[in-house]
Design a protein around this motif. Structure first.
Motif, PDB file in Angstrom:
ATOM      1  N   ARG A  37       0.837  -1.178   0.000  1.00 45.32           N
ATOM      2  CA  ARG A  37       0.000   0.000   0.000  1.00 45.32           C
ATOM      3  C   ARG A  37       0.886   1.248   0.000  1.00 45.32           C
ATOM      4  O   ARG A  37       1.878   1.315   0.726  1.00 45.32           O
ATOM      5  N   HIS A 101     -12.868   3.511   5.379  1.00 46.92           N
ATOM      6  CA  HIS A 101     -13.609   2.462   4.700  1.00 46.92           C
ATOM      7  C   HIS A 101     -14.001   1.404   5.715  1.00 46.92           C
ATOM      8  O   HIS A 101     -13.183   0.636   6.194  1.00 46.92           O
ATOM      9  N   ALA A 103     -15.458  -1.868   7.126  1.00 44.92           N
ATOM     10  CA  ALA A 103     -15.732  -3.220   6.648  1.00 44.92           C
ATOM     11  C   ALA A 103     -17.181  -3.590   6.965  1.00 44.92           C
ATOM     12  O   ALA A 103     -17.810  -2.982   7.835  1.00 44.92           O
ATOM     13  N   HIS A 104     -17.707  -4.542   6.260  1.00 47.85           N
ATOM     14  CA  HIS A 104     -19.076  -5.015   6.442  1.00 47.85           C
ATOM     15  C   HIS A 104     -20.068  -3.874   6.353  1.00 47.85           C
ATOM     16  O   HIS A 104     -21.060  -3.821   7.076  1.00 47.85           O
ATOM     17  N   CYS A 322     -10.380  -2.621   5.826  1.00 46.83           N
ATOM     18  CA  CYS A 322     -10.082  -3.990   5.420  1.00 46.83           C
ATOM     19  C   CYS A 322     -10.093  -4.069   3.908  1.00 46.83           C
ATOM     20  O   CYS A 322     -11.049  -3.638   3.262  1.00 46.83           O
ATOM     21  N   ASP A 323      -9.059  -4.578   3.302  1.00 45.87           N
ATOM     22  CA  ASP A 323      -8.980  -4.578   1.840  1.00 45.87           C
ATOM     23  C   ASP A 323      -7.930  -5.581   1.361  1.00 45.87           C
ATOM     24  O   ASP A 323      -7.505  -6.474   2.111  1.00 45.87           O
ATOM     25  N   ALA A 324      -7.547  -5.424   0.121  1.00 42.62           N
ATOM     26  CA  ALA A 324      -6.592  -6.353  -0.481  1.00 42.62           C
ATOM     27  C   ALA A 324      -5.283  -6.371   0.295  1.00 42.62           C
ATOM     28  O   ALA A 324      -4.636  -7.415   0.428  1.00 42.62           O
ATOM     29  N   TYR A 325      -4.883  -5.223   0.856  1.00 48.68           N
ATOM     30  CA  TYR A 325      -3.595  -5.139   1.567  1.00 48.68           C
ATOM     31  C   TYR A 325      -3.693  -5.812   2.924  1.00 48.68           C
ATOM     32  O   TYR A 325      -2.748  -6.456   3.372  1.00 48.68           O
ATOM     33  N   LYS A 327      -5.469  -8.282   3.462  1.00 48.58           N
ATOM     34  CA  LYS A 327      -5.402  -9.707   3.169  1.00 48.58           C
ATOM     35  C   LYS A 327      -3.948 -10.157   3.016  1.00 48.58           C
ATOM     36  O   LYS A 327      -3.556 -11.218   3.487  1.00 48.58           O
ATOM     37  N   ARG A 328      -3.150  -9.316   2.364  1.00 47.55           N
ATOM     38  CA  ARG A 328      -1.739  -9.704   2.181  1.00 47.55           C
ATOM     39  C   ARG A 328      -1.018  -9.775   3.520  1.00 47.55           C
ATOM     40  O   ARG A 328      -0.193 -10.663   3.749  1.00 47.55           O
ATOM     41  N   GLN A 330      -2.369 -10.553   6.250  1.00 47.59           N
ATOM     42  CA  GLN A 330      -2.826 -11.783   6.893  1.00 47.59           C
ATOM     43  C   GLN A 330      -2.155 -13.009   6.299  1.00 47.59           C
ATOM     44  O   GLN A 330      -1.746 -13.925   7.025  1.00 47.59           O
TER      45      GLN A 330
ATOM     46  N   GLU B1046      -8.212  -2.770  -5.187  1.00 47.79           N
ATOM     47  CA  GLU B1046      -7.508  -2.337  -3.980  1.00 47.79           C
ATOM     48  C   GLU B1046      -8.201  -2.867  -2.729  1.00 47.79           C
ATOM     49  O   GLU B1046      -7.575  -3.124  -1.720  1.00 47.79           O
ATOM     50  N   ARG B1047      -9.509  -2.962  -2.850  1.00 46.16           N
ATOM     51  CA  ARG B1047     -10.243  -3.403  -1.671  1.00 46.16           C
ATOM     52  C   ARG B1047     -10.406  -4.909  -1.619  1.00 46.16           C
ATOM     53  O   ARG B1047     -10.505  -5.486  -0.546  1.00 46.16           O
ATOM     54  N   CYS B1048     -10.522  -5.495  -2.805  1.00 46.66           N
ATOM     55  CA  CYS B1048     -10.865  -6.920  -2.839  1.00 46.66           C
ATOM     56  C   CYS B1048      -9.818  -7.737  -2.096  1.00 46.66           C
ATOM     57  O   CYS B1048      -8.627  -7.654  -2.373  1.00 46.66           O
ATOM     58  N   ARG B1049     -10.248  -8.519  -1.131  1.00 50.95           N
ATOM     59  CA  ARG B1049      -9.349  -9.372  -0.361  1.00 50.95           C
ATOM     60  C   ARG B1049      -9.143 -10.717  -1.028  1.00 50.95           C
ATOM     61  O   ARG B1049      -8.406 -11.545  -0.524  1.00 50.95           O
ATOM     62  N   PRO B1093     -17.378  -8.708   2.322  1.00 50.52           N
ATOM     63  CA  PRO B1093     -17.199  -8.146   3.674  1.00 50.52           C
ATOM     64  C   PRO B1093     -16.615  -6.739   3.652  1.00 50.52           C
ATOM     65  O   PRO B1093     -16.724  -6.017   4.637  1.00 50.52           O
ATOM     66  N   VAL B1094     -16.019  -6.364   2.551  1.00 52.18           N
ATOM     67  CA  VAL B1094     -15.314  -5.076   2.554  1.00 52.18           C
ATOM     68  C   VAL B1094     -15.803  -4.148   1.457  1.00 52.18           C
ATOM     69  O   VAL B1094     -15.121  -3.202   1.085  1.00 52.18           O
TER      70      VAL B1094
END
Lengths: 395, 1120
Positions: A37, A101, A103-104, A322-325, A327-328, A330, B1046-1049, B1093-1094
């Motif tokens: 990020r 942003h 989450a949920h 909570c986003d793609a980053y 997840k990384r 995690q 960017e958001r997609c986990r 969820p995001v």
């Protein structure tokens, strides 16, 4: 509000941002930055000090932070970065409304706000099973927090935060403590506090304070590091006159166990331990949980590459960003866990448990992690026993 | 259903699907889905209705399944499908490599394409509460619930009426107490309802079917009742004549029934008509020949006054001696309707004695106020109605003894039986079966000598009198009135000299009523000889039509009397219907009535009229009162004039899914005929569907040349987004809200900020209504629209909740007229607009709140996605059993690039079972590329872009293909790509047999081969494959979501929830996964968006931002 307003200047000063040497250790340790990020604590500090006109950057970056405190740990200048973020969020949110942003779709934050309604009636206690002993007159209360809510919301993830709650009471009962469980406690407000909604955090805190008082509670025991932090460190700021004693359950267990007479049934499994940021870096409790695990015969604790002060976040805090980053972060953390050869990933925080479970259980293309998340409280509750010939004895 | 709008051109080329039921439905679906035009003909009134004579199919579900509704909608509204109900195939002939089919479709009186299902027609139908209501709703499984009309063959009464007066309709309306409308129905065809109500010879009653049960209806008396009822209210009035006028004058000579009728219809049609009457008073025979006690003078005067009031000029005392002179005066045409005013003579000795009079002379003098007298003993010679008039008049004039002498016997008297009866009641004596031979007297008549006689009717000569006895008899008489018929007087006048006359001085006319002289016409008794009033009027009307056609360039004349219409015979008379004699008018006692000329009959009372009208059997079911046509208004779905059609279809293939056999000529069955025999299957519905699918697949291979090249959808028209907002409220043809409420809502909407137009539309699902919206959008340059109507959701997905009206709104507005769905906010006010459940203020308050929300929403309207993915034509068939070979052949015939792997097996999986080598024998289409054997490593990618790893000759390679078919059992596991969560339920309601979780990968299940043979299974598979592979483009769903990478986990919860495999995870550069939407698979349901969820997914139109802002606005009461 202008970003060079006196209030912001005060925060910069209070949080020691002026001491920043631009060494970059913060960015180099930031999990978000490391996950790709474009976010840098150092740059954020610099922008705010020297280019307060770049609102777009600053106002976006403020919401990027995981508040894990890893940068703070490394900072040679002792910049209080997490506090800075928390206070800035409050300022920005008060000015522009809640941002970031969520989450949920913000559902969890909405629940927390709903709990600020004084007339709210909750059905909080139906998780209590008959074997759990409680006493409505007890001066000690077990604070279950959001566990009853999470289990509904995250049913699809098969998260069982109530297991932690039940096991907490089992531990207390084992230790001859019969707590009361409050039917009308509210969320501790941790997530609101960290997402800038100070007003509603304060409302929750005041309601909780009132409830504790009404129910004659002198001591709160909690199994959640976030509740522990919010009730212990922040409640008194908004609820004047509170003389509440807040105890973290594992502290209590550790204290009691060390009195002797208690032993644990063997549990011959390899585990690894996820340090919750609110417990470790913010509360300084690294060794306690490890000591407790060491008491379980056969349990083989293998540390991940990053642990204790250097531990990596479970991926998310306060259900923000909570986003793609995330997840990384995690995935990297889970890879570290897998590399230890552990079968279980133990943590002492319900949120870590939720987020870790979420990442472990991708329904599609999920990696075969061969890791099960488990709460430390449950691990202890399931294996604790009185040593042969010993009987419980409280001082 | 009629497809008036859809059918243009003749002998359309299409696959013909014949039959009602699921087999035909499935075949039509497969074909149209595969891009092949279809004509679907069913004998029943509905496609899922069982055809006549078939009570049930054993394997059909007991209740027609609502699961079929989406399919039904999709097929019947598919642009490639021409659905024809009530249509029969007359013949099927092999021609041009296919079949030529002759179809006959019964008239469809309610156009399915236009009917909005508002139900106004039922509200106004006078027969709606009867045992056989003419209008009914389509069955519940039919998603339009549009109306159906049951109209049988025109009722016998109406057919019997020379004028074609719609007796059934006015009886129906009378029974409903709607007297004014009933009279209006009569006046459509008969300008003299009063005259006819009193004295019509009522051939309708003779034809009445009720006579089979008890007695015919008293139709004439009801007509009289209606006229009298109106007369009590005020003066009679005819319909307003046509405007503008044609500027053509027509002269009518004679003011009898023929002349009056002709004048009326010409006047109605825009001609300026002048009637010339030689006598001082108008009416012709109605006045001079019919007595006041039968036809009261005020009735005649009222009718004449109405005619004059409607614009007909009446010039009495004007004898016309020359038609040419009238033409010279500027009349465009002349109609001679001068009747038969001259009495026939007996030509017997003594006929000129004093005291011997002739009937018309006698009656005319009496009726025109002249001096008349009869002796105490009066003898009437003749047995017709005029004779009865004379006899009864004689009594009223003081005769003590009146005798009628007639050659006919009682049964054959020309006079109406009622006249005879009434005459007898009044004391008239009859000597029948006698013909006079001379009249005897000195100066005055003294006696009449006669002999027994009868009529003889030789085939080749005029009738003649034959005497039965030589004996002479005599009757003494002081007066004799000869009433043996009349003749025209043209031969005696200069007018006759201008014209060609025929036998008996009658005017000769051609079939168009034209005389020998140009623009001079003739009608009525002057042409036909003495007839009845109604016949004369009918003749006048025909002449009017002929004149109009001659003068006005063949303007079509709407003559309801012509050609019976309707479908089917009347309902049989119900056994439980009780016998009930007809109502009779009260009459004055004979003793009293014979003293004066006051009316004899006193007319039906209101309760009698109602009682009597309710006896009507309503033979044609629909009575054609046309109230429904009026109620239908601008929707214009109902047209009683529709006729059936005959059409020829050039069908490359025919699918026969009908219970009976096809109408084939002798000889071998055509190769292009495929049968889905619903009676032939004993198993279950799936058998029928599977067989239909196989038939469709085989038909498709033969009709592939009809497949139109697909084009991507054009980009949305660019609209200046200046926020100009239009609000349109569908009134559902006035059925939606109580009077005035919709207007209030319209004004409310008009006051909202930015609203440039607020308008009520009679119907949004009607083509004309949709066009009105499109016009207003263009005219007002509207960039956003709120439409309150049946709500078409932008999913474009015909689900179980969809209905025909919703579909039509979409098709008209967004497909046909090209408006941008993204700029429309559609709201449903319907359920809260009903007066029964809500008060007016409540309704308006509700509408205000709905409009407020819609207004908020309208600020966010915007573009929908319009992209498309290009498709290749590559098909990879793995497995070379008969199924695979059959599919390969069929697909190659359809121009697809087929690669067939004869023996294929998955890596580590089972080898194919024994494959009949025969399958490949006989050679394959050289266009099919055959691979003998290959190990298959896996399938990746998606529809239109699959990559299949194959190992042949020891080396791995990758095949690219658009579609994959797995035709052998051992390959089915390949349909599940790594990580797929299992076979999901399909929600498309398409009853597809070959789909797999991976769209674009098809497989044949073992159970399929229990239902059909391998060849058919292959054909069915090919048909289904062609539905996608034959398309050049796969349209993106307009609501398909976009993913924020960017958001997609990359967690895959969207993949997990999507039943359509429209979301995939793809590896991203960071080593994780990102969701990717296959937009052509997506149905826009938004499940993934809710599951994420995001919030990494978002859809256009219903974006998260919109929902948030709307919720926020509602919560903060920002809404108006």
């Amino acid at each position: 509000m202008e970003l060079n307003a006196p209030e912001i200047k005060r925060i910069i000063k209070d949080c020691s941002l002026y001491l920043c040497q631009e060494c970059g250790k913060c960015s180099a340790s930031c999990p978000r930055f490391l996950s790709g990020r474009e976010y840098s604590p150092r740059l954020l500090a610099q922008k705010l000090i020297s280019q307060p006109g770049d609102r777009a950057y600053i106002e976006t970056a403020i919401w990027e932070c995981l508040s894990c405190g890893r940068c703070e740990e490394r900072c040679p200048s002792n910049v209080q970065f997490t506090r800075f973020i928390r206070e800035m969020r409050a300022i920005l949110a008060a000015d522009q409304g809640l941002m970031g942003h969520q989450a949920h779709d913000g559902a969890l934050h909405s629940w927390m706000r709903i709990m600020t309604a004084p007339e709210l009636r909750q059905d909080r206690l139906d998780w209590l099973t008959p074997d759990l002993k409680t006493d409505a007159t007890s001066e000690v209360a077990f604070f279950s927090g959001c566990a009853p809510y999470f289990d509904v919301f995250f049913a699809g993830l098969r998260v069982d935060t109530l297991r932690t709650a039940r096991d907490s009471i089992r531990l207390l009962n084992f230790l001859e403590i019969t707590p009361q469980v409050l039917a009308n406690e509210r969320c501790c407000g941790h997530d609101l506090l960290w997402s800038g909604d100070v007003e509603n955090f304060a409302a929750l805190a005041r309601l909780n304070h009132q409830e504790f008082r009404d129910r004659g509670v002198k001591e709160i025991v909690t199994a959640c590091p976030e509740c522990f932090q919010a009730l212990g460190a922040h409640l008194s700021r908004v609820a004047p006159g509170s003389d509440l004693k807040v105890t973290f359950l594992l502290d209590l267990v550790e204290r009691e166990v060390k009195k002797g007479g208690v032993s644990f049934r063997p549990f011959p499994r390899r585990v690894t331990y996820q340090d919750p940021c609110r417990l470790g870096r913010m509360s300084g409790r690294y060794q306690g949980p490890r000591d407790l695990m060491a008491l379980i015969p056969g349990l083989d604790l293998q540390e991940m590459a990053n642990h204790r002060q250097g531990s990596i976040c479970c991926g998310n805090s306060a259900f923000l960003g909570c986003d793609a980053y995330s997840k990384r972060v995690q995935v990297e953390r889970l890879q570290q866990a897998r590399e230890t050869g552990a079968e279980l990933i133990v943590t002492a925080c319900p949120k870590c448990l939720i987020h870790t479970t979420c990442a472990l259980r991708d329904p599609v293309r999920g990696e075969p992690w061969n890791l099960e998340p488990v709460g430390l409280v449950s691990l202890l509750a399931e294996h604790i026993q009185w040593s042969p010939g010993e009987t419980p004895l409280r001082d | 259903m009629s497809r008036t709008a859809r059918q243009n051109g003749d002998a359309p080329e299409a696959v013909l699907v014949v039959g009602s039921g699921y087999g035909a439905l499935k075949a039509a679906e497969d074909l149209s889905h595969g891009g092949i035009p279809v004509v679907w003909a069913a004998r029943a009134r509905h496609f899922l209705e069982l055809p006549p004579g078939v009570e049930s199919f054993p394997e059909w579900p007991a209740d027609l399944s609502f699961q079929f509704r989406p399919l039904y909608l999709r097929v019947t509204r598919h642009p490639l499908v021409t659905p024809l109900t009530q249509a029969r195939v007359e013949s099927l002939v092999q021609a041009n490599g296919g079949c030529e089919a002759e179809l006959v479709q019964d008239p469809v009186y309610v156009d399915y394409d236009l009917c909005t299902g508002c139900g106004r027609c039922q509200e106004v139908c006078p027969l709606n509460d009867s045992d056989h209501p003419p209008l009914s709703r389509s069955p519940a499984y039919c998603p339009s619930r549009s109306l159906l009309m049951d109209k049988r063959t025109t009722s016998p009464c109406r057919q019997a009426c020379p004028l074609g007066v719609n007796a059934q309709a006015y009886l129906a309306l009378t029974a409903a107490g709607r007297y004014a409308e009933a009279l209006g129905v009569i006046r459509r065809d008969n300008p003299l309802p009063g005259v006819c109500g009193y004295i019509c010879s009522h051939p309708c009653e003779s034809a009445c079917r009720r006579a089979e049960l008890d007695e015919p209806l008293a139709i004439r008396d009801i007509k009289r009742f209606l006229f009298d009822y109106e007369a009590e209210e005020g003066p009679a009035a005819l319909p307003s004549p046509a405007t503008p006028r044609r500027g053509l004058r027509v002269a009518v000579v004679g003011s009898g029934p023929a002349g009056l009728a002709a004048a009326h219809f010409l006047n109605q049609d825009g001609f300026d008509v002048t009637i010339f009457e030689a006598l001082d008073q108008a009416g012709g025979m109605l006045r001079v020949g019919i007595n006041a006690f039968r036809l009261p003078r005020p009735v005649l005067e009222a009718e004449l006054a109405a005619l004059v009031a409607s614009g007909v000029a009446l010039r009495t005392g004007q004898r016309v001696d020359s038609a040419q002179a009238l033409l010279d005066q500027g009349f465009a045409a002349v109609l001679i309707a001068s009747g038969t005013p001259t009495d026939l003579r007996l030509n017997l000795p003594g006929e000129d004695l004093a005291g011997v009079e002739h009937c018309v002379d006698f009656l005319a003098r009496m009726n025109l106020g002249g001096a008349v007298a009869v002796g105490p003993r009066t003898l009437i010679i003749g047995g017709g109605n005029s004779a009865m008039d004379a006899a009864r008049s004689a009594l009223r004039l003081g005769a003590k003894q009146v005798t009628v002498l007639a050659i006919e016997t009682e049964d054959h008297l020309p006079a109406a039986p009622q006249e005879v009866t009434e005459a007898r009641e009044e004391g008239v004596v009859f000597r029948l079966g006698c013909a006079p031979i001379r009249i005897v007297g000195q100066e005055r008549v003294e006696e009449v000598i006669f002999r027994a006689a009868h009529w003889e009717f030789p085939a080749d000569a005029p009738p003649r009198i034959v005497f039965d006895a030589d004996a002479e008899e005599s009757l003494e008489a002081d007066s004799v009135i000869v009433a043996i018929s009349q003749r025209p007087n043209l031969a005696d006048s200069p007018l006759g000299a201008e014209l060609d006359l025929g036998r008996g001085g009658r005017l000769n006319v051609d079939p168009d009523q034209a005389t020998s002289r140009e623009r001079v016409f003739g009608a009525g008794d002057v042409v036909s000889g003495p007839s009845t009033v109604v016949q004369a009027m009918a003749a006048g009307r025909r002449a009017a039509a002929a004149i109009a056609a001659r003068l006005a360039d063949g303007t079509p004349w709407r003559d309801l009397a012509q050609a019976p219409r309707g479908v089917g015979q009347p309902e049989p008379i119900a056994e439980e219907l009780p016998q009930q004699p007809r109502q009779r008018m009260a009459q004055r006692q004979p003793r009293l009535r014979k003293r004066d000329f006051a009316p004899v009959d006193l007319g039906l009372t209101t309760s009698q009229a109602l009682e009597e009208a309710r006896r009507c059997l309503q033979c044609a079911t629909c009575c054609e009162c046309l109230a429904c046509e009026e109620a239908c208004g601008p929707v214009a779905a109902i047209d009683h004039q529709r006729v059936g059609q005959r059409l020829t279809i050039a069908a490359p293939a025919v699918i026969w899914a009908e219970a009976g056999p096809p109408p084939l000529a002798k000889g071998p069955e055509p190769a292009n005929l495929f049968r889905v025999d619903p009676a032939g299957y004993s198993a279950d519905l799936m058998d029928v569907l599977m067989n239909a699918s196989a038939a469709a697949g085989q038909a498709m291979a033969r009709a592939a040349h009809l497949r139109a090249p697909a084009k991507p959808r054009p980009p949305a028209p660019a609209l200046a987004d200046d926020g100009r907002l239009g609000v349109f409220l569908c009134a559902c043809n006035g059925s939606l809200a109580p009077e005035g409420v919709l207007e209030r809502i319209r004004d409310l909407a008009g006051a909202l900020p930015g609203v440039a137009r607020s308008q009520i539309i009679f119907s949004a699902c009607n083509p004309a209504g949709a066009e009105a919206i499109a016009e207003a959008v263009a005219e007002q340059r509207l960039s956003r629209v709120i439409l309150a109507s049946c709500v078409c959701c932008p999913l474009n997905f015909q689900c179980i909740s969809c209905n025909d009206q919703r579909t039509r709104v979409r098709l008209h507005l967004f497909e046909r007229l090209g408006l941008d769905r993204g700029r429309f906010e559609m709201i449903n006010l319907r359920d809260h607009l009903q007066a029964q459940t809500h008060g007016e203020e409540e309704i308006v308050a509700w509408a205000r709140s709905q409009l407020g929300a819609a207004w908020l929403r309208s600020r966010h309207l915007g573009a929908l996605r319009r992209g498309a993915t290009e498709m290749g034509k590559r098909v990879l068939i793995l497995g070379g059993s008969q199924v695979g070979v059959s599919a390969a052949r069929s697909l190659a015939l359809q121009g697809l690039e087929v690669r067939l792997v004869h023996r294929a097996w998955p890596s580590g999986g089972e080898l194919p079972g024994a494959i009949a080598q025969r399958a490949l024998e006989g050679g394959l289409d050289p266009r099919i590329m055959v691979v003998e054997a290959a190990e298959i490593g896996g399938i990746s990618g998606h529809l239109g872009d699959f990559a299949v790893r194959a190992k042949l000759d020891g080396r791995w390679r990758t095949w690219k293909t658009d579609v994959v078919c797995l035709t052998d059992d051992n390959l089915i596991e390949l349909a599940m790509y790594a990580g797929a969560t299992g076979l999901k339920k399909f929600y498309r309601y398409d009853f597809s047999f070959f789909n797999t979780p991976q769209i674009g990968v098809y497989r044949v299940m073992p159970v399929t081969l229990k239902r059909v043979d391998p060849y058919q299974a292959g054909a069915a598979l090919a048909g289904e494959v062609a539905t996608t592979a034959a398309k050049a483009y796969l349209q993106d769903h307009q609501l398909s979501p976009q993913v924020d990478p960017e958001r997609c986990r990359g967690c895959g919860r969207c993949v997990e929830i999507c039943p359509f495999e429209a979301v995939r995870l793809e590896e991203n550069p960071a080593g994780g996964y990102t969701a990717v939407v296959q937009r052509h698979n997506c149905v826009g349901c938004g499940g993934c968006v809710g599951r994420c969820p995001v919030t990494a997914l978002d859809v256009p139109y219903f974006s998260n931002q919109v929902l948030e802002e709307m919720a926020a606005a509602r919560l903060t009461s920002e809404a108006c």
